[in-house]
Design a protein around this motif. Structure first.
Motif, PDB file in Angstrom:
ATOM      1  N   ALA A 140       0.920  -1.120   0.073  1.00 30.85           N
ATOM      2  CA  ALA A 140       0.067   0.073  -0.153  1.00 30.85           C
ATOM      3  C   ALA A 140       0.961   1.261  -0.062  1.00 30.85           C
ATOM      4  O   ALA A 140       0.575   2.217  -0.656  1.00 30.85           O
ATOM      5  N   VAL A 141       2.130   1.148   0.779  1.00 29.07           N
ATOM      6  CA  VAL A 141       2.709   2.364   0.884  1.00 29.07           C
ATOM      7  C   VAL A 141       3.576   2.573  -0.751  1.00 29.07           C
ATOM      8  O   VAL A 141       3.577   3.775  -1.039  1.00 29.07           O
ATOM      9  N   THR A 142       3.882   1.580  -1.181  1.00 35.86           N
ATOM     10  CA  THR A 142       4.551   1.728  -2.616  1.00 35.86           C
ATOM     11  C   THR A 142       3.579   2.186  -3.473  1.00 35.86           C
ATOM     12  O   THR A 142       3.858   3.235  -4.134  1.00 35.86           O
ATOM     13  N   VAL A 143       2.322   1.613  -3.343  1.00 37.78           N
ATOM     14  CA  VAL A 143       1.232   2.151  -4.377  1.00 37.78           C
ATOM     15  C   VAL A 143       1.245   3.452  -4.348  1.00 37.78           C
ATOM     16  O   VAL A 143       0.911   4.376  -5.257  1.00 37.78           O
ATOM     17  N   ILE A 144       1.025   3.958  -2.801  1.00 39.93           N
ATOM     18  CA  ILE A 144       0.541   5.419  -2.576  1.00 39.93           C
ATOM     19  C   ILE A 144       1.892   6.237  -2.961  1.00 39.93           C
ATOM     20  O   ILE A 144       1.441   7.312  -3.574  1.00 39.93           O
ATOM     21  N   VAL A 145       2.933   5.959  -2.768  1.00 36.56           N
ATOM     22  CA  VAL A 145       4.062   6.906  -2.837  1.00 36.56           C
ATOM     23  C   VAL A 145       4.187   7.062  -4.474  1.00 36.56           C
ATOM     24  O   VAL A 145       4.272   8.085  -4.951  1.00 36.56           O
ATOM     25  N   LEU A 146       4.091   5.876  -5.413  1.00 38.10           N
ATOM     26  CA  LEU A 146       4.216   6.030  -6.687  1.00 38.10           C
ATOM     27  C   LEU A 146       3.100   6.723  -7.293  1.00 38.10           C
ATOM     28  O   LEU A 146       3.362   7.380  -8.210  1.00 38.10           O
ATOM     29  N   SER A 147       1.891   6.540  -6.673  1.00 35.65           N
ATOM     30  CA  SER A 147       0.705   7.158  -7.464  1.00 35.65           C
ATOM     31  C   SER A 147       0.647   8.540  -7.272  1.00 35.65           C
ATOM     32  O   SER A 147       0.583   9.537  -7.904  1.00 35.65           O
ATOM     33  N   ALA A 148       0.982   9.086  -5.990  1.00 36.00           N
ATOM     34  CA  ALA A 148       1.521  10.461  -5.620  1.00 36.00           C
ATOM     35  C   ALA A 148       2.527  11.035  -6.405  1.00 36.00           C
ATOM     36  O   ALA A 148       2.345  12.046  -7.007  1.00 36.00           O
ATOM     37  N   ILE A 149       3.599  10.368  -6.846  1.00 38.10           N
ATOM     38  CA  ILE A 149       4.488  10.706  -7.696  1.00 38.10           C
ATOM     39  C   ILE A 149       4.026  11.146  -9.080  1.00 38.10           C
ATOM     40  O   ILE A 149       4.126  12.036  -9.799  1.00 38.10           O
ATOM     41  N   PHE A 150       3.262  10.076  -9.494  1.00 36.95           N
ATOM     42  CA  PHE A 150       2.882  10.186 -11.074  1.00 36.95           C
ATOM     43  C   PHE A 150       1.534  11.161 -11.227  1.00 36.95           C
ATOM     44  O   PHE A 150       1.409  11.825 -12.082  1.00 36.95           O
ATOM     45  N   PHE A 151       0.798  11.460  -9.943  1.00 32.59           N
ATOM     46  CA  PHE A 151      -0.127  12.357  -9.925  1.00 32.59           C
ATOM     47  C   PHE A 151       0.650  13.572  -9.977  1.00 32.59           C
ATOM     48  O   PHE A 151      -0.112  14.726 -10.694  1.00 32.59           O
ATOM     49  N   TRP A 152       1.455  13.919  -9.234  1.00 28.50           N
ATOM     50  CA  TRP A 152       2.398  15.318  -9.235  1.00 28.50           C
ATOM     51  C   TRP A 152       2.906  15.523 -10.829  1.00 28.50           C
ATOM     52  O   TRP A 152       2.648  16.647 -11.253  1.00 28.50           O
TER      53      TRP A 152
END
Length: 173
Positions: free
Chosen positions: A32-44
């Motif tokens: 979950a942490v990996t998905v959230i971090v990567l998603s946040a980076i891609f969202f940015w």
């Protein structure tokens, strides 16, 4: 004297101040942490996309669609964290090779989209994955290979007005 041993103020063997266990991230929490971090980076990264003028926008704007998908991924990752609290941690089993083979098929399908188009990529994935997993109902797999790409195309092209690369099939549509 008595047969009893004298009482002592010294702690018993193995006793002592308890050392609190370090909090560990569970396997689902790490995912979950990996998905959230990567998603946040891609969202940015999607916030840097140029905005398409509203006169040219068809359906969902190009800058909003990935953000919608990434927001959904973040939401599902948060749900995973809370859902995993209700389960006990199981012992880790080695990852089976079929997982890597499935990932390789998906990578090949994704890389083929520019040349074969979305249909070619989906046909590769829809045909290879069930066969890899051992499904031998060839009529069902054949129906799946034909129906799913057409259904996805109609949903995104007809309803959401999102254009996919058609590759070598561009003259058909």
């Amino acid at each position: 004297m008595s047969d009893q041993q004298p009482l002592s103020n010294a702690p018993a063997k193995g006793a002592g101040p308890e050392i609190p266990a370090r909090p560990r991230l569970r396997g689902d929490d790490k995912v979950a942490v990996t998905v959230i971090v990567l998603s946040a980076i891609f969202f940015w990264i999607t916030t840097t996309f140029d905005e398409v003028p509203s006169a040219l926008t068809q359906g969902v704007p190009p800058e909003s669609y990935p953000q919608l998908l990434l927001g959904t991924l973040i939401f599902l990752a948060v749900v995973l964290v809370f859902e995993s609290r209700t389960r006990t941690e199981k012992s880790k089993k080695p990852i089976k090779p079929i997982v890597y083979y499935t990932g390789a098929i998906l990578v090949v399908a994704a890389l083929s989209i520019n040349w074969l188009g979305i249909f070619g990529g989906m046909v590769i994935a829809c045909a290879a994955i069930p066969l890899l997993w051992g499904d031998r109902r060839y009529k069902a797999v054949g129906t799946f290979v034909v129906v799913l790409p057409i259904a996805i195309y109609e949903l995104f092209h007809g309803v959401l007005e999102v254009q996919f690369p058609l590759g070598i099939f561009k003259d058909m549509f």
